[in-house]
Design an enzyme around this catalytic site. Sequence first.
Site, PDB file in Angstrom:
ATOM      1  N   HIS A  70      -2.091  -8.181   0.974  1.00  0.00           N
ATOM      2  CA  HIS A  70      -1.335  -7.162   1.699  1.00  0.00           C
ATOM      3  C   HIS A  70      -1.059  -5.963   0.804  1.00  0.00           C
ATOM      4  O   HIS A  70      -1.085  -4.811   1.271  1.00  0.00           O
ATOM      5  CB  HIS A  70      -0.028  -7.775   2.201  1.00  0.00           C
ATOM      6  N   GLU A  73      -4.004  -3.695   0.951  1.00  0.00           N
ATOM      7  CA  GLU A  73      -4.089  -2.923   2.190  1.00  0.00           C
ATOM      8  C   GLU A  73      -3.369  -1.585   2.037  1.00  0.00           C
ATOM      9  O   GLU A  73      -3.824  -0.553   2.532  1.00  0.00           O
ATOM     10  CB  GLU A  73      -3.481  -3.715   3.341  1.00  0.00           C
ATOM     11  N   HIS A  74      -2.239  -1.601   1.357  1.00  0.00           N
ATOM     12  CA  HIS A  74      -1.480  -0.374   1.117  1.00  0.00           C
ATOM     13  C   HIS A  74      -2.119   0.480   0.025  1.00  0.00           C
ATOM     14  O   HIS A  74      -2.263   1.700   0.180  1.00  0.00           O
ATOM     15  CB  HIS A  74      -0.048  -0.722   0.703  1.00  0.00           C
ATOM     16  N   GLU A 150       9.069  -3.089   4.438  1.00  0.00           N
ATOM     17  CA  GLU A 150       8.320  -3.608   5.587  1.00  0.00           C
ATOM     18  C   GLU A 150       8.683  -5.065   5.864  1.00  0.00           C
ATOM     19  O   GLU A 150       8.869  -5.472   7.019  1.00  0.00           O
ATOM     20  CB  GLU A 150       6.820  -3.478   5.327  1.00  0.00           C
TER      21      GLU A 150
END
Length: 442
Positions: A70, A73-74, A150
């Site tokens: 994850h 992804e950023h 998030e």
Amino acid sequence: MSQHLPLVGADQPGAELTAGQDGATIRRTVLPGGVRVLTEHMPGLRSATVGAWVGVGSRDETDGHHGSTHFLEHLLFKGTARRSALDIAEAFDAVGGEANAATGKEHTCYYARVLDADVPMAVDVVSDMMTSARLDPDELETERGVILEELAMAEDDPADLAHERFAAAVLGSHPLGRPIGGTPDAIRGVPREAVWEHYRWHYRPETLVVAAAGGVDHDRLVDQVGEALSAGGWDLTVPASPRPRRSDAPESDGVPTEGVDVTVHRPIEQANVILGTTGLSATDERRFTMTVLNAVLGGSMSSRLFQEIREKRGLAYATYSFAQGHGGLGTFGLYAGCTPGRTDEVVTMLGAELDRLAEDGITVAELDRSVGQLSGGLVLGLEDTGSRMSRLGRSELVLGELMTVDESLERIRSVTREDVRELAADLAARPRSVVRVGPFTE
């Protein structure tokens, strides 16, 4: 009927398959370095969606690397050797395009929707991100804070929280039981070196699938992908086969053999409850039966859960069933949001509806209605380039075959009432877990 594309075994460099569906043309090419390129040319469209898929998700993280998938992804949007984060954003804004990414338990996808004339730009930018992300230490620390926010947002959503806890309850210590985004502790603790190792190991030619649908020309796209990846430093001249697809052999390591009861305290007005168990793997032959079962039980306003719990008794505003398949394992659950004081009653009703389905099966009318619902949903769901691009990527990475719409419809229509009853009996006999999120004492 259009030609079926058996993607399994077509992994030799240069292998190519073609098929048509409703005027569209689907083609697949494997580049010498192992990169797979799939396109669906849709005549008359002036837009296209391009996706870069990597077969790595949260389940693939090893100790010390949890949260890295994850994180990447950023970070891939935060700059490369040739572009800053602002350059990447402006490239798509300047042409009215959209770019985003999604991380799953088994894959990650970076995608862009643009006009057909801007496909070369999208391929160049996304390829640059895939091959040349800098993972700048300062940007990484900034993004660490963004990801923690998030995760906090997800923790504040009781339905999201219930689903996360449900996966953990049913799958236990199996890697699929971990949250996709990582835990706050994992995100705080993972060092840049671990994220970098994860990136260099998984983002390689043999793991990459480029899928595009809409106004795209296959041969041009293959050339554009090869040129862009080579410009980013990937050597596509060395012959290599794609990384093998994930095994679908049944897995049970870490999965609890008994049901688990989980209560999470949140000072909210409504309880969110899920009752469920293990489900089917992504490629299980019964997956089409599962779609029919799910439609009858909790997939629409005419479903049993909606009619019994909401319409007849007024116990919930939202109630539904769901099924999710992965390599070797899956989950199946029934959800409802209700008044905290009626939680036990609703949980009992959820279980009773599953038991009734297992014992009595479904009616002819329910079978016909669910088949019609699923058939219409399948066709309507493929009316845009994004959904067709996703179908290509999922077929390549997960299923190993690409069914035409007609073939998929035929598989749905071939499901019988006895098929549904037998699957329901199988699911009903498995250990059941219950997750409650609301103003309860943990």
